[in-house]
Design a protein around this motif. Structure first.
Motif, PDB file in Angstrom:
ATOM      1  N   TRP A 144      79.002 -30.929 107.694  1.00  0.00           N
ATOM      2  CA  TRP A 144      78.699 -30.752 109.109  1.00  0.00           C
ATOM      3  C   TRP A 144      77.233 -31.019 109.448  1.00  0.00           C
ATOM      4  CZ3 TRP A 144      74.909 -27.133 109.314  1.00  0.00           C
ATOM      5  CH2 TRP A 144      74.836 -26.218 108.269  1.00  0.00           C
ATOM      6  N   LEU A 145      76.391 -31.215 108.422  1.00  0.00           N
ATOM      7  CA  LEU A 145      74.957 -31.379 108.649  1.00  0.00           C
ATOM      8  C   LEU A 145      74.580 -32.855 108.594  1.00  0.00           C
ATOM      9  CD1 LEU A 145      72.280 -29.822 109.050  1.00  0.00           C
ATOM     10  CD2 LEU A 145      72.002 -29.881 106.576  1.00  0.00           C
ATOM     11  N   GLN A 146      73.974 -33.338 109.657  1.00  0.00           N
ATOM     12  CA  GLN A 146      73.575 -34.735 109.727  1.00  0.00           C
ATOM     13  C   GLN A 146      72.211 -34.941 109.067  1.00  0.00           C
ATOM     14  OE1 GLN A 146      75.605 -37.181 110.984  1.00  0.00           O
ATOM     15  NE2 GLN A 146      77.094 -35.504 111.105  1.00  0.00           N
ATOM     16  N   VAL A 147      72.239 -35.634 107.921  1.00  0.00           N
ATOM     17  CA  VAL A 147      71.010 -35.956 107.206  1.00  0.00           C
ATOM     18  C   VAL A 147      70.939 -37.473 107.060  1.00  0.00           C
ATOM     19  CG1 VAL A 147      69.713 -35.670 105.056  1.00  0.00           C
ATOM     20  CG2 VAL A 147      71.073 -33.776 105.956  1.00  0.00           C
ATOM     21  N   PRO A 148      69.794 -38.086 107.345  1.00  0.00           N
ATOM     22  CA  PRO A 148      69.682 -39.547 107.231  1.00  0.00           C
ATOM     23  C   PRO A 148      70.074 -40.031 105.844  1.00  0.00           C
ATOM     24  CG  PRO A 148      67.728 -38.620 108.280  1.00  0.00           C
ATOM     25  CD  PRO A 148      68.526 -37.461 107.768  1.00  0.00           C
ATOM     26  N   GLY A 149      70.703 -41.224 105.788  1.00  0.00           N
ATOM     27  CA  GLY A 149      71.059 -41.808 104.509  1.00  0.00           C
ATOM     28  C   GLY A 149      69.814 -42.086 103.682  1.00  0.00           C
ATOM     29  N   GLU A 150      69.899 -41.821 102.376  1.00  0.00           N
ATOM     30  CA  GLU A 150      68.737 -41.962 101.509  1.00  0.00           C
ATOM     31  C   GLU A 150      69.133 -42.653 100.209  1.00  0.00           C
ATOM     32  OE1 GLU A 150      66.171 -37.979 102.464  1.00  0.00           O
ATOM     33  OE2 GLU A 150      68.053 -37.697 101.381  1.00  0.00           O
ATOM     34  N   GLU A 151      68.260 -43.516  99.721  1.00  0.00           N
ATOM     35  CA  GLU A 151      68.528 -44.174  98.448  1.00  0.00           C
ATOM     36  C   GLU A 151      68.348 -43.221  97.279  1.00  0.00           C
ATOM     37  OE1 GLU A 151      66.520 -47.832  97.785  1.00  0.00           O
ATOM     38  OE2 GLU A 151      67.119 -48.701  99.703  1.00  0.00           O
ATOM     39  N   ASN A 152      67.425 -42.250  97.429  1.00  0.00           N
ATOM     40  CA  ASN A 152      67.188 -41.285  96.355  1.00  0.00           C
ATOM     41  C   ASN A 152      67.111 -39.884  96.967  1.00  0.00           C
ATOM     42  OD1 ASN A 152      66.441 -39.811  94.120  1.00  0.00           O
ATOM     43  ND2 ASN A 152      64.994 -41.334  93.372  1.00  0.00           N
ATOM     44  N   PRO A 153      68.255 -39.247  97.203  1.00  0.00           N
ATOM     45  CA  PRO A 153      68.265 -37.938  97.869  1.00  0.00           C
ATOM     46  C   PRO A 153      67.477 -36.855  97.149  1.00  0.00           C
ATOM     47  CG  PRO A 153      70.462 -38.903  97.792  1.00  0.00           C
ATOM     48  CD  PRO A 153      69.597 -39.732  96.906  1.00  0.00           C
ATOM     49  N   ALA A 154      67.355 -36.947  95.817  1.00  0.00           N
ATOM     50  CA  ALA A 154      66.612 -35.925  95.076  1.00  0.00           C
ATOM     51  C   ALA A 154      65.143 -35.911  95.475  1.00  0.00           C
ATOM     52  CB  ALA A 154      66.739 -36.163  93.571  1.00  0.00           C
TER      53      ALA A 154
END
Length: 293
Positions: A90-100
């Motif tokens: 339910w949480l909108q987080v921008p797409g990321e190549e390296n989420p860590a």
């Protein structure tokens, strides 16, 4: 035979042996294994299991139940550590190549400050029901703590305006899980009450090893001297500036390092409930008056 025994070395040095938890069932397991407190409650589980953002009332009731289960025992709750490998639908987080290395943990409060304020309000209210401490994940600077202080004040002001009772004095701490936090531990210790070392992420970020990638598992050496020196440096700075320090990562349960942690000055080890008595046994076998090999 170790149930009810003190977490103390042969020469009298006390070491708190706490348990990690992520739900009420884990709290029951901690009690069954005679943990003297909860060193890490992973609050993000309450977010990941919901279809929408948890309300203040829901969070308050859950935290209150945890504290009621642990009367007279310290419970340290970490604010939500969402992101990287822990995503809420339910949480909108921008797409990321390296989420860590991206928008995770405390960084999300820059995108959604009210989400953290809501959690803090629930925690402050629950603080009336037990010995609660709060700590923040993924801290890398003193400026972040200044920002978080503003959100803490906002949470308290909103509760005051609403006439809702809450605990005004709750110990606050941070996780040492980035090299930046360890290097700046002297300055950070002056602003908080305690540190808790997250050795899993500290290893990942120090050794540049993605802990989700099985192909480089052999490079993720948790006994790497760089990791141990960062922990020792953080312990030294914590004690010199009025804070205490614990370890809540998997390394806390590694009894081959228990004596070394004690000699560093680590005050608390928080482990999976089933490891509590094993670690207590290791602590009770140490005599710090003997010389190191």
């Amino acid at each position: 035979t170790l149930r009810g025994k003190e977490d103390v070395t042969r020469d009298g040095r006390r070491m708190k042996v706490y348990a990690n938890a992520g739900c009420l069932a884990d709290i029951d397991s901690a009690l069954e294994n005679d943990a003297t407190g909860i060193g890490l409650f992973r609050s993000e589980m309450l977010y990941l299991e919901q279809k929408e953002e948890p309300t203040e009332e829901f969070l308050f009731a859950y935290y209150r139940d945890i504290l009621k289960k642990m009367p007279d025992k310290e419970v340290i709750i970490r604010t939500f550590d969402i992101g990287a490998d822990k995503k809420a639908d339910w949480l909108q987080v921008p797409g990321e190549e390296n989420p860590a290395l991206g928008m995770r943990a405390i960084r999300l409060s820059w995108l959604y400050p009210n989400m953290l304020v809501t959690q803090l309000k629930a925690l402050y209210r629950a603080g009336l029901y037990g010995k609660l401490s709060i700590f923040y994940p993924m801290i890398t600077s003193c400026e972040e703590l200044e920002y978080l202080k503003k959100l803490e004040n906002q949470a308290k002001e909103e509760l005051q305006r609403a006439g809702v009772p809450f605990a005004e004095q709750i110990p606050r701490g941070i996780m040492i899980e980035t090299p930046a936090a360890a290097i700046l531990s002297r300055e950070l210790a002056e602003k908080v009450d305690f540190f808790s070392v997250g050795t899993n992420d500290l290893t990942q970020y120090t050794l540049a090893c993605d802990r989700q990638n099985p192909d480089i598992e052999s490079f993720c050496d948790t006994h790497h001297e760089a990791i141990l020196r960062l922990i020792a440096w953080s312990a030294k700075n914590a004690h010199e500036h009025g804070a205490w320090i614990g370890i809540c990562g998997e390394l806390a349960a590694d009894t081959s390092l228990t004596e070394r942690f004690l000699r560093m000055g680590i005050d608390e080890l928080s482990v999976s409930p089933t490891f509590v008595l094993k670690v207590r046994d290791a602590v009770r076998k140490v005599d710090l008056h003997t010389k190191e090999d």
